[in-house]
Design a protein around this motif. Structure first.
Motif, PDB file in Angstrom:
ATOM      1  N   MET A  62     -14.771  -6.028  31.421  1.00 55.25           N
ATOM      2  CA  MET A  62     -15.663  -5.737  30.300  1.00 55.25           C
ATOM      3  C   MET A  62     -16.846  -6.699  30.178  1.00 55.25           C
ATOM      4  SD  MET A  62     -12.751  -4.537  27.582  1.00 55.25           S
ATOM      5  CE  MET A  62     -13.861  -3.839  26.359  1.00 55.25           C
ATOM      6  N   HIS A  65     -20.052  -5.236  31.461  1.00 58.67           N
ATOM      7  CA  HIS A  65     -20.595  -4.043  30.828  1.00 58.67           C
ATOM      8  C   HIS A  65     -21.027  -4.262  29.375  1.00 58.67           C
ATOM      9  CE1 HIS A  65     -19.224  -1.901  34.385  1.00 58.67           C
ATOM     10  NE2 HIS A  65     -18.141  -2.651  34.298  1.00 58.67           N
ATOM     11  N   TYR A  66     -20.310  -5.168  28.677  1.00 58.00           N
ATOM     12  CA  TYR A  66     -20.606  -5.325  27.252  1.00 58.00           C
ATOM     13  C   TYR A  66     -20.899  -6.774  26.845  1.00 58.00           C
ATOM     14  CZ  TYR A  66     -18.691  -0.685  27.655  1.00 58.00           C
ATOM     15  OH  TYR A  66     -18.457   0.604  28.071  1.00 58.00           O
ATOM     16  N   GLN A  68     -19.232  -9.595  26.524  1.00 55.30           N
ATOM     17  CA  GLN A  68     -18.390 -10.353  25.592  1.00 55.30           C
ATOM     18  C   GLN A  68     -18.050 -11.705  26.211  1.00 55.30           C
ATOM     19  OE1 GLN A  68     -14.595  -8.605  24.743  1.00 55.30           O
ATOM     20  NE2 GLN A  68     -14.417  -9.561  22.736  1.00 55.30           N
ATOM     21  N   VAL A 151     -15.879   0.825  24.566  1.00 58.00           N
ATOM     22  CA  VAL A 151     -16.559  -0.220  23.789  1.00 58.00           C
ATOM     23  C   VAL A 151     -15.608  -0.725  22.712  1.00 58.00           C
ATOM     24  CG1 VAL A 151     -18.566  -0.812  22.400  1.00 58.00           C
ATOM     25  CG2 VAL A 151     -18.775   0.859  24.237  1.00 58.00           C
TER      26      VAL A 151
END
Length: 356
Positions: A62, A65-66, A68, A151
């Motif tokens: 993740m 892609h996001y 974090q 998400v």
């Protein structure tokens, strides 16, 4: 949070160390790194110090892609007696957890994280450079590793610490830098992630930084994202202005990073009975003070550069040369005192130093 033991697997092949005069910021890394894993089932676990090596991560992790992720920056220093020490590491770990909260990342045990950093630095102590102005930069960071394209907060993370021997962050060193005031782009707004130390904040500033770097500026000075009127911070530093004997720094407002060096500068100035105020300050006010001759100094503060005097601010194509482009007495005194405490050359009356 249950304390755990840190496993150690030491490198058999040691890397060649760079010459001190060849050190750049963040280009070379030591022989070892610390890693700890997190899963929603087991919490933080498997703490270990291992040889520095590339990570193997799923392409669907993740973090890719996001975004974090959170990180910190602190340094280890060698004293005249050969001891290694850290500067206020508890403040960095407190801030890391505040960033964790904002990014929906599980909190770490702050005291355990400091112990891990101390063990890692102790193992790679010979990498700490000893020339003046050099140190061992410490980069703790957390990334989300669950392979999932939905998400949502990740259920898996890695907490990693790497080390890098460094020289000066700016090639100018303690000499004044040129800063461009940014009027077009926005880095952060109140309610966003500006007060968290997360990679996305820095990615958002790259375009503005690249544009001014091509014109000879060291950094950009960000204004607030709503009115583009009030000063916030420099790309990698908090900022201070001395006007008519009073030192002013923008108040923390939810979009400004709470710097450890910033906090230390404020404490130092107060201990010297120098008037220091945290409040909103507009670029218009700085311009007027410069015009009236009452803008005496400007400087940035941060772990990487410590103190960086600002010799020129450029705003709306107007060049505001500060203190004739020279390092001011206040900036110099703060720099000299902070670095003397960090390197163990001067008494630490604030209990800032943590021995390794």
């Amino acid at each position: 949070m249950k304390k755990q033991r840190i496993q150690q697997v030491l490198a058999t092949d040691k890397k060649a160390k760079p010459q001190t005069d060849q050190l750049e910021f963040g280009r070379v890394f030591t022989d070892h790194m610390f890693i700890m894993d997190y899963s929603s089932e087991s919490g933080w676990h498997d703490a270990r110090i291992v040889p520095y090596e590339p990570l193997t991560i799923d392409p669907a992790a993740m973090i890719f892609h996001y975004g974090q992720s959170v990180f910190e920056g602190l340094k280890a220093y060698i004293t005249p007696t050969g001891e290694a020490q850290l500067f206020r590491p508890e403040k960095n770990m407190e801030r890391l957890n505040r960033s964790n909260d904002r990014l929906c990342i599980p909190r770490i045990d702050e005291s355990f994280a400091i112990e891990a950093i101390k063990q890692l630095v102790s193992i790679d102590k010979e990498w700490i450079p000893t020339s003046e102005g050099t140190s061992l930069y410490i980069r703790p960071f957390i990334i989300s590793t669950e392979p999932y394209l939905g998400v949502a907060p990740s259920n898996h993370y890695k907490f990693i610490v790497i080390l890098s021997p460094v020289g000066a962050y700016y090639k100018e060193g303690i000499n004044p830098v040129k800063i461009a005031v940014e009027n077009k782009f926005v880095r952060a707004v109140k309610g966003g992630t500006g007060e968290a130390k997360t990679g996305g904040n820095y990615a958002a500033g790259l375009m503005a930084q690249e544009l001014v770097a091509n014109k000879g500026f060291a950094q950009v000075l960000w204004l607030d994202g709503v009115e583009k009127k009030y000063i916030e911070e420099v790309g990698s530093m908090n900022v201070f202005f001395k006007i008519n004997g009073e030192v002013i720094t923008p108040a923390l407002n939810g979009s400004i990073l709470e710097g450890v060096t910033r906090n230390s500068v404020i404490q130092l100035l107060k201990s010297w009975n120098v008037p220091v105020t945290e409040r909103k300050i507009s670029m218009e006010e700085i311009y007027d003070a410069h015009k009236q001759g009452s803008l005496e100094e400007a400087f940035g503060s941060g772990t990487a550069a410590v103190i960086s005097p600002i010799g020129q601010l450029t705003w709306d194509e107007q060049d505001l040369v500060i203190n004739e482009g020279k390092t001011g007495k206040t900036a110099k005194r703060v720099y000299d005192t902070l670095t003397a405490i960090q390197y163990g050359k001067e008494e630490d009356p604030f209990n800032w130093i943590s021995k390794i």
